[in-house]
Design an enzyme around this catalytic site. Structure first.
Site, short mmCIF file in Angstrom:
data_model
loop_
_atom_site.label_atom_id
_atom_site.label_comp_id
_atom_site.label_asym_id
_atom_site.label_seq_id
_atom_site.Cartn_x
_atom_site.Cartn_y
_atom_site.Cartn_z
N MET A 155 0.85 -1.20 0.00
CA MET A 155 0.00 0.00 0.00
C MET A 155 0.88 1.24 0.00
O MET A 155 1.87 1.29 0.73
CB MET A 155 -0.89 0.01 1.25
CG MET A 155 -1.70 1.29 1.39
SD MET A 155 -2.82 1.25 2.81
CE MET A 155 -1.69 1.65 4.14
N ASP A 157 -0.08 5.67 -1.15
CA ASP A 157 -0.96 6.81 -0.83
C ASP A 157 -2.41 6.47 -0.51
O ASP A 157 -3.02 5.64 -1.21
CB ASP A 157 -1.06 7.75 -2.05
CG ASP A 157 0.25 8.05 -2.71
OD1 ASP A 157 1.28 7.59 -2.23
OD2 ASP A 157 0.22 8.74 -3.73
N GLN A 173 -3.57 3.30 -2.78
CA GLN A 173 -2.70 2.71 -3.80
C GLN A 173 -2.32 1.31 -3.33
O GLN A 173 -1.65 1.14 -2.30
CB GLN A 173 -1.44 3.56 -3.98
CG GLN A 173 -1.71 4.88 -4.68
CD GLN A 173 -1.97 4.68 -6.16
OE1 GLN A 173 -1.05 4.55 -6.95
NE2 GLN A 173 -3.23 4.67 -6.54
N PHE A 213 -3.42 5.39 -10.58
CA PHE A 213 -2.63 6.15 -9.60
C PHE A 213 -3.58 6.97 -8.71
O PHE A 213 -4.79 6.88 -8.80
CB PHE A 213 -1.65 7.07 -10.34
CG PHE A 213 -0.34 6.40 -10.69
CD1 PHE A 213 -0.19 5.01 -10.71
CD2 PHE A 213 0.78 7.18 -11.01
CE1 PHE A 213 1.02 4.42 -11.04
CE2 PHE A 213 2.01 6.60 -11.33
CZ PHE A 213 2.13 5.22 -11.36
N SER A 214 -2.97 7.83 -7.90
CA SER A 214 -3.73 8.54 -6.87
C SER A 214 -4.74 9.53 -7.43
O SER A 214 -4.61 10.00 -8.56
CB SER A 214 -2.76 9.27 -5.94
OG SER A 214 -2.02 8.31 -5.22
N GLU A 327 3.82 16.07 -5.65
CA GLU A 327 2.78 15.07 -5.82
C GLU A 327 1.63 15.37 -4.85
O GLU A 327 1.78 16.15 -3.91
CB GLU A 327 3.34 13.67 -5.49
CG GLU A 327 4.55 13.29 -6.33
CD GLU A 327 5.10 11.89 -6.05
OE1 GLU A 327 5.36 11.17 -7.01
OE2 GLU A 327 5.27 11.53 -4.88
C1 FRU Z 1 3.03 9.41 -4.42
C2 FRU Z 1 2.85 8.78 -5.79
C3 FRU Z 1 1.81 9.54 -6.59
C4 FRU Z 1 1.32 8.50 -7.55
C5 FRU Z 1 1.37 7.26 -6.71
C6 FRU Z 1 1.69 6.03 -7.49
O1 FRU Z 1 3.49 8.55 -3.45
O2 FRU Z 1 4.08 8.76 -6.46
O3 FRU Z 1 2.29 10.71 -7.20
O4 FRU Z 1 0.03 8.78 -8.01
O5 FRU Z 1 2.35 7.46 -5.73
O6 FRU Z 1 1.55 4.90 -6.72
#
Ligand code: FRU
Length: 616
Positions: A155, A157, A173, A213-214, A327
């Site tokens: 896991m 974000d 994630q 992704f996030s 991010e």
């Molecule tokens: C931050 C990140 C985000 C991305 C995600 C990918 O930790 O790098 O920018 O969406 O993790 O898992």
């Protein structure tokens, strides 16, 4: 066509919670037939009606590319570190959507091979198992007792957090096929009380546009998107060769999502990710923040309907911490010093470049007018760099949409990209921070700062108060207190320190094995430090042993601490959340003793210790 049908089937099946049994996995009848086609290509044919294919993983191995062919058509591709010389653990591949169909895995490995015979000796081939169950019983001594963790697998974000009808939804994630980063998917857990979490099947899975992704979720009571007034609408980054933004919505309270056929809804010619949206009442439109990662700026978009987005402005170039990439943004308004006055806060996670190396969360305070974010400046006219948490293990922190009572509640990822994949757990990797409620306070320099206090729901964890003292003066030798030992010593410690002549106070958590965390409150320097160099297992990464230091931004002559000790973390909240430090620790035995000492004239005006009742 088949692909669409299979996807629908998979959503229908996804509403059941993964059957968890204690004990060994049960091999199903039916078989796994392995045919080697070349040094790096193998077919695995599956026969029978088992629910899962258990895939053997060796973490140190490279990813194998697993193409899942259903009736000869490619259904999906996943990446799994298939075992070469030994099996570390297995991960389940759910076959229930494929019942009655012919399933073949075409597997491409990447190792150098002398011959097919050599490749055929890999441990994975004889260890693929068909099973109707997958054992999710906890096997990890470092799995936190009262922090959210995934049942198994990796896991990072928190994603799309939203509160709806009394339920806090935490998407995250996830890698369902291993405990290292890969196959990004939105995992899903929910909670009615912010401390006990229920696990659900994956909410959003990779598709032809990329892995997931996030991103963020909102409620759309005005039905601006046309998905219905009850829908949860989520925007996430589809990540493949490029990063583009895609929409999905849920009409069953966040359990399953349907992707928007018009995806992607935002494209750019450079890396951009982690869309975070909210309703901006003054202009009656949606606002979205998007991390323009490599330019180290946040893009601000607006939309009437969550589908059509217009770029309004960009914020941040050259401002704040600029190392690494930007991010996971967030933007919201908060009351100042508990008054009616409000200011805006722009959250900007960055990695690397945090104050103690690696990942961290910076923020800017300022004003927002629906188009532009204007940051506050200090007396010299500079935009100060501000950090939300002064530990090493606080990242990707963003807030829940639609939290009740006007609250701004956040959860972070309790790890650091420097070593997240190396921490000494296997069945799962990474936990979330405790939930925190945010506020703004004025520091002694006149600047505005974020306070992060444990969310009020956290109080419900208290089982019994095992210690309570009145005022005691401190000496060099220190005062020792026994920590509760139930549930591996998980506890909350609350203590109030007053220094009369500016002399430092040392607060130590230790175990009989000599492992310890040492915190020093230094009123003269106006800091609290946290030393985890001898806290337990620290040698899995050279970046792990560390001393983190937090400034006392307002009150300095006294320090009121709330500390939460779980099996592999210590979170310290100072002066009502004006200071926060989140750090992982891996003691080989739980800490048994709290010691409070000072060389000078200092007092501990109160101490309370609670044992906590774990959520699992
Ligand atoms: C931050 C990140 C985000 C991305 C995600 C990918 O930790 O790098 O920018 O969406 O993790 O898992």
């Amino acid at each position: 066509m088949k692909r669409t049908i299979l996807r629908r089937l998979s959503l229908a099946c996804a509403t059941a919670i993964l059957p968890a049994v204690a004990g060994a996995d049960t091999p199903a009848s039916g078989g796994v037939k392995v045919e080697h086609l070349g040094v790096n290509n193998t077919l695995v044919r599956l026969d029978g009606d088992a629910r899962y294919l258990l895939m053997p993983v060796q973490e140190s191995n490279d990813d194998a590319k697993v193409n899942v062919l259903v009736d000869g058509k490619l259904d999906r591709t996943i990446y799994v570190r298939l075992a070469k010389s030994k099996v570390d653990y297995t991960v389940p591949f759910d076959l229930s959507a494929y019942k009655g169909h012919n399933v073949v895995l075409s597997i491409v490995t990447s190792q150098d091979r002398g011959s097919v015979r050599e490749a055929s000796n890999d441990a994975c081939w004889s260890n693929f198992t068909l099973s109707d169950t997958f054992d999710t019983a906890n096997r990890e001594k470092y799995r936190p007792a009262f922090h959210h963790t995934p049942l198994y697998g990796w896991m990072n974000d928190p994603n799309g957090m939203v509160y709806k009808d009394g339920v806090w939804h935490l998407y995250y994630q996830a890698n369902p096929y291993g405990s290292k980063w890969q196959n990004m998917t939105w995992g899903h857990s929910s909670s009615k009380d912010l401390v006990n979490w229920e696990h659900h099947p994956a909410a959003i899975e990779p598709d032809g546009l990329g892995t997931i992704f996030s991103g963020s979720s909102v409620l759309d009571p005005g039905n601006t998107a046309g998905f219905g007034p009850d829908a949860i609408v989520s925007l996430y980054t589809s990540a493949a060769e490029s990063q583009i933004q895609s929409l999905a919505h849920s009409v069953d309270g966040g359990m399953t999502f349907e992707k928007y056929p018009g995806n992607p809804v935002i494209t750019l010619d450079s890396e951009a990710r982690d869309p975070n949206m909210f309703w901006y009442a003054p202009t009656g439109e949606w606002i979205l923040m998007l991390a323009h990662a490599l330019e180290r700026e946040m893009l601000i978009y607006a939309s009437p309907d969550l589908k059509n987005w217009t770029l309004r402005s960009a914020f941040g170039k050259g401002l704040g911490a600029q190392e690494g990439v930007w991010e996971c943004p967030d933007l919201f308004e908060l009351p100042v010093d508990g008054t009616d006055r409000k200011k805006w806060v722009l959250i900007c996670n960055l990695n690397p470049g945090g104050p103690f190396g690696g990942s961290a969360t910076q923020y800017f305070t300022g004003d927002f007018d629906g188009t532009t974010f204007t940051p506050d400046r200090d007396a010299e006219g500079n935009v100060p760099t501000k950090w939300m948490d002064f530990g090493k293990d606080h990242y990707a922190t963003v807030s829940f949409s639609d939290a009740p009572d006007g609250r701004r509640t956040v959860i972070g990822w309790m790890s650091n990209w420097q070593y997240a994949a190396e921490v000494p757990t296997r069945q799962f990797r990474s936990a979330n921070t405790l939930p925190r409620d945010l506020g703004l306070f004025t520091g002694s320099d006149g600047q505005l700062y974020l306070s992060s206090a444990p969310s009020p729901e956290v109080d419900a964890l208290r089982a019994s108060q095992v210690k309570k003292t009145g005022k005691v003066s401190l000496s060099h030798k220190g005062r020792q207190y026994t920590l509760p030992q139930a549930n591996d010593g998980i506890c909350e410690i609350q203590l109030d320190l007053v220094s009369r002549n500016g002399s430092p106070v040392t607060v130590t958590l230790s175990n009989p094995g000599g492992e310890k965390v040492e915190m020093v409150y230094d009123p003269k320097a106006a800091t609290l430090s946290f030393d985890r160099r001898e806290s337990g297992i620290v040698d899995f990464s050279q970046d792990f042993p560390a001393v983190t230091v937090a400034p006392l931004l307002a009150t300095t002559d006294k320090l009121s601490v709330r500390m939460f000790v779980d099996r592999s973390s210590v979170e310290v909240f100072g002066n009502g959340g004006e200071l926060v430090m989140t750090n992982l620790v891996f003691p080989q035995k739980p800490y048994t003793t709290l010691s409070v000492a000072s060389d000078g004239k200092a007092e501990m005006t109160s101490l309370a210790i609670w044992s906590l009742s774990p959520s699992k």
